[in-house]
Design a protein around this motif. Structure first.
Motif, PDB file in Angstrom:
ATOM      1  N   ALA A 237       0.754   5.984  -7.395  1.00 27.93           N
ATOM      2  CA  ALA A 237      -0.460   6.729  -7.745  1.00 27.93           C
ATOM      3  C   ALA A 237      -0.187   8.234  -7.703  1.00 27.93           C
ATOM      4  O   ALA A 237      -0.597   8.969  -8.606  1.00 27.93           O
ATOM      5  CB  ALA A 237      -1.597   6.366  -6.796  1.00 27.93           C
ATOM      6  N   GLY A 238       0.502   8.676  -6.670  1.00 24.89           N
ATOM      7  CA  GLY A 238       0.782  10.103  -6.537  1.00 24.89           C
ATOM      8  C   GLY A 238       1.638  10.641  -7.671  1.00 24.89           C
ATOM      9  O   GLY A 238       1.365  11.703  -8.231  1.00 24.89           O
TER      10      GLY A 238
ATOM     11  N   ASP B 124       0.824  -1.203   0.000  1.00 25.11           N
ATOM     12  CA  ASP B 124       0.000   0.000   0.000  1.00 25.11           C
ATOM     13  C   ASP B 124       0.866   1.263   0.000  1.00 25.11           C
ATOM     14  O   ASP B 124       0.524   2.255  -0.651  1.00 25.11           O
ATOM     15  CB  ASP B 124      -0.948  -0.005   1.199  1.00 25.11           C
ATOM     16  CG  ASP B 124      -2.030   1.039   1.070  1.00 25.11           C
ATOM     17  OD1 ASP B 124      -2.720   1.058   0.018  1.00 25.11           O
ATOM     18  OD2 ASP B 124      -2.175   1.859   1.999  1.00 25.11           O
TER      19      ASP B 124
ATOM     20  N   ILE C 212       2.062   1.603  -3.518  1.00 24.72           N
ATOM     21  CA  ILE C 212       0.935   2.020  -4.359  1.00 24.72           C
ATOM     22  C   ILE C 212       0.705   3.519  -4.223  1.00 24.72           C
ATOM     23  O   ILE C 212       0.473   4.219  -5.213  1.00 24.72           O
ATOM     24  CB  ILE C 212      -0.336   1.227  -3.997  1.00 24.72           C
ATOM     25  CG1 ILE C 212      -0.192  -0.216  -4.469  1.00 24.72           C
ATOM     26  CG2 ILE C 212      -1.594   1.869  -4.573  1.00 24.72           C
ATOM     27  CD1 ILE C 212      -1.185  -1.182  -3.846  1.00 24.72           C
ATOM     28  N   GLY C 213       0.782   4.025  -3.004  1.00 21.20           N
ATOM     29  CA  GLY C 213       0.599   5.457  -2.784  1.00 21.20           C
ATOM     30  C   GLY C 213       1.615   6.292  -3.543  1.00 21.20           C
ATOM     31  O   GLY C 213       1.281   7.317  -4.138  1.00 21.20           O
ATOM     32  N   ARG C 214       2.858   5.860  -3.544  1.00 25.42           N
ATOM     33  CA  ARG C 214       3.909   6.592  -4.267  1.00 25.42           C
ATOM     34  C   ARG C 214       3.657   6.557  -5.772  1.00 25.42           C
ATOM     35  O   ARG C 214       3.820   7.548  -6.465  1.00 25.42           O
ATOM     36  CB  ARG C 214       5.289   6.001  -3.967  1.00 25.42           C
ATOM     37  CG  ARG C 214       5.682   5.995  -2.510  1.00 25.42           C
ATOM     38  CD  ARG C 214       6.198   7.354  -2.030  1.00 25.42           C
ATOM     39  NE  ARG C 214       6.549   7.287  -0.631  1.00 25.42           N
ATOM     40  CZ  ARG C 214       7.773   7.158  -0.154  1.00 25.42           C
ATOM     41  NH1 ARG C 214       8.790   7.100  -0.982  1.00 25.42           N
ATOM     42  NH2 ARG C 214       7.983   7.095   1.140  1.00 25.42           N
TER      43      ARG C 214
ATOM     44  N   GLU D  70      -5.447   6.870 -10.218  1.00 24.56           N
ATOM     45  CA  GLU D  70      -6.184   6.465  -9.026  1.00 24.56           C
ATOM     46  C   GLU D  70      -5.435   5.326  -8.328  1.00 24.56           C
ATOM     47  O   GLU D  70      -4.754   4.531  -8.977  1.00 24.56           O
ATOM     48  CB  GLU D  70      -7.594   5.993  -9.414  1.00 24.56           C
ATOM     49  CG  GLU D  70      -8.456   7.070 -10.031  1.00 24.56           C
ATOM     50  CD  GLU D  70      -8.850   8.152  -9.044  1.00 24.56           C
ATOM     51  OE1 GLU D  70      -9.015   7.850  -7.845  1.00 24.56           O
ATOM     52  OE2 GLU D  70      -8.984   9.306  -9.482  1.00 24.56           O
ATOM     53  N   ARG D  71      -5.624   5.252  -7.008  1.00 27.87           N
ATOM     54  CA  ARG D  71      -4.942   4.198  -6.245  1.00 27.87           C
ATOM     55  C   ARG D  71      -5.306   2.805  -6.753  1.00 27.87           C
ATOM     56  O   ARG D  71      -4.464   1.917  -6.789  1.00 27.87           O
ATOM     57  CB  ARG D  71      -5.271   4.321  -4.751  1.00 27.87           C
ATOM     58  CG  ARG D  71      -4.571   5.478  -4.074  1.00 27.87           C
ATOM     59  CD  ARG D  71      -4.873   5.513  -2.587  1.00 27.87           C
ATOM     60  NE  ARG D  71      -4.237   4.415  -1.881  1.00 27.87           N
ATOM     61  CZ  ARG D  71      -3.000   4.439  -1.400  1.00 27.87           C
ATOM     62  NH1 ARG D  71      -2.257   5.513  -1.554  1.00 27.87           N
ATOM     63  NH2 ARG D  71      -2.505   3.407  -0.768  1.00 27.87           N
ATOM     64  N   TRP D  72      -6.563   2.611  -7.135  1.00 27.27           N
ATOM     65  CA  TRP D  72      -6.965   1.288  -7.590  1.00 27.27           C
ATOM     66  C   TRP D  72      -6.234   0.898  -8.870  1.00 27.27           C
ATOM     67  O   TRP D  72      -5.915  -0.277  -9.079  1.00 27.27           O
ATOM     68  CB  TRP D  72      -8.476   1.181  -7.750  1.00 27.27           C
ATOM     69  CG  TRP D  72      -9.076   2.025  -8.830  1.00 27.27           C
ATOM     70  CD1 TRP D  72      -9.603   3.272  -8.705  1.00 27.27           C
ATOM     71  CD2 TRP D  72      -9.219   1.672 -10.215  1.00 27.27           C
ATOM     72  NE1 TRP D  72     -10.053   3.729  -9.926  1.00 27.27           N
ATOM     73  CE2 TRP D  72      -9.832   2.756 -10.868  1.00 27.27           C
ATOM     74  CE3 TRP D  72      -8.886   0.546 -10.963  1.00 27.27           C
ATOM     75  CZ2 TRP D  72     -10.103   2.762 -12.231  1.00 27.27           C
ATOM     76  CZ3 TRP D  72      -9.168   0.537 -12.327  1.00 27.27           C
ATOM     77  CH2 TRP D  72      -9.772   1.639 -12.939  1.00 27.27           C
TER      78      TRP D  72
ATOM     79  N   ALA E  91      -3.171   1.935  -9.711  1.00 24.38           N
ATOM     80  CA  ALA E  91      -1.807   1.606  -9.290  1.00 24.38           C
ATOM     81  C   ALA E  91      -1.785   0.237  -8.622  1.00 24.38           C
ATOM     82  O   ALA E  91      -0.875  -0.561  -8.832  1.00 24.38           O
ATOM     83  CB  ALA E  91      -1.273   2.679  -8.349  1.00 24.38           C
ATOM     84  N   TYR E  92      -2.820  -0.045  -7.824  1.00 25.06           N
ATOM     85  CA  TYR E  92      -2.915  -1.341  -7.153  1.00 25.06           C
ATOM     86  C   TYR E  92      -2.964  -2.481  -8.170  1.00 25.06           C
ATOM     87  O   TYR E  92      -2.237  -3.476  -8.045  1.00 25.06           O
ATOM     88  CB  TYR E  92      -4.157  -1.399  -6.246  1.00 25.06           C
ATOM     89  CG  TYR E  92      -4.495  -2.809  -5.830  1.00 25.06           C
ATOM     90  CD1 TYR E  92      -3.805  -3.425  -4.791  1.00 25.06           C
ATOM     91  CD2 TYR E  92      -5.465  -3.545  -6.512  1.00 25.06           C
ATOM     92  CE1 TYR E  92      -4.083  -4.738  -4.438  1.00 25.06           C
ATOM     93  CE2 TYR E  92      -5.746  -4.852  -6.162  1.00 25.06           C
ATOM     94  CZ  TYR E  92      -5.054  -5.443  -5.126  1.00 25.06           C
ATOM     95  OH  TYR E  92      -5.317  -6.744  -4.787  1.00 25.06           O
TER      96      TYR E  92
END
Length: 196
Positions: free
Chosen positions: A159-160, A152, A155-157, A165-167, A169-170
């Motif tokens: 997506a940013g 997670d 993923i945040g890095r 969107e985070r999903w 990137a996930y």
């Protein structure tokens, strides 16, 4: 077979599927330390997975800058302290972490490069770098272990930096890590083929 021959074999065994060799400076350090062959095999495997992660990240999210060389060096040396604390090759323990950092510094590697030996298990700290997250991820997924909290953070890095969107990137990261995890049995067999 002598322990030195076994170490050389662990450093040069091509593997099936092939496992990339360690950077020359790391292989030379392991030979100088007469490191356990199992440690050399493990470091090769984590380095190999980190190489795949770095390749993927460069292609998937080119707008996210990271130090590829630092990631590969960090993965190749993250457990080097187990050359001193050999009991941690087969059992739990964290004494190898500061010992590894100190060992690398004592052998002329700068503190910035040596940090991964001490931080690879500290990925939940507030100021963890992207490079440290990648080394920590490689150190988990090489054996098929998935750590949602660690992933997670990555993923945040992604997506940013990528403006997605985070999903999204996930899904992209999950596909890659799932593919890597599928090869865990072969990597575990490679590691087990080399003596402690």
């Amino acid at each position: 077979m002598t322990s030195n021959e076994a170490l050389c074999r662990a450093l040069r065994d091509p593997g099936d599927p092939p496992v990339r060799p360690l950077p020359r400076e790391v292989a030379e350090l392991l030979l100088t330390l007469t490191a356990p062959p199992r440690l050399a095999a493990h470091l090769r495997l984590v380095h190999d997975v980190a190489y795949d992660l770095a390749d993927w990240l460069s292609g998937h999210c080119p707008e996210l800058p990271f130090d590829r060389g630092a990631v590969l060096f960090g993965a190749a040396t993250h457990d080097v302290g187990k050359a001193v604390h050999t009991g941690e090759l087969t059992g739990p323990g964290s004494a190898h972490e500061p010992a590894g950092r100190d060992l690398l510094v004592a052998h002329g590697f700068g503190a910035e490069r040596a940090r991964f030996a001490a931080t690879h298990a500290s990925w939940a700290q507030a100021r963890v770098s992207l490079e440290e997250l990648l080394v920590s991820t490689a150190d988990k997924v090489w054996k098929g272990k998935r750590v949602p909290e660690l992933e997670d953070l990555l993923i945040g890095r992604i997506a940013g930096a990528g403006g997605v969107e985070r999903w999204e990137a996930y899904l992209a990261l999950d596909e890659l890590l799932g593919r890597i995890a599928e090869g865990a049995q072969g990597r575990l067999a490679f590691q087990a083929a080399h003596p402690v």
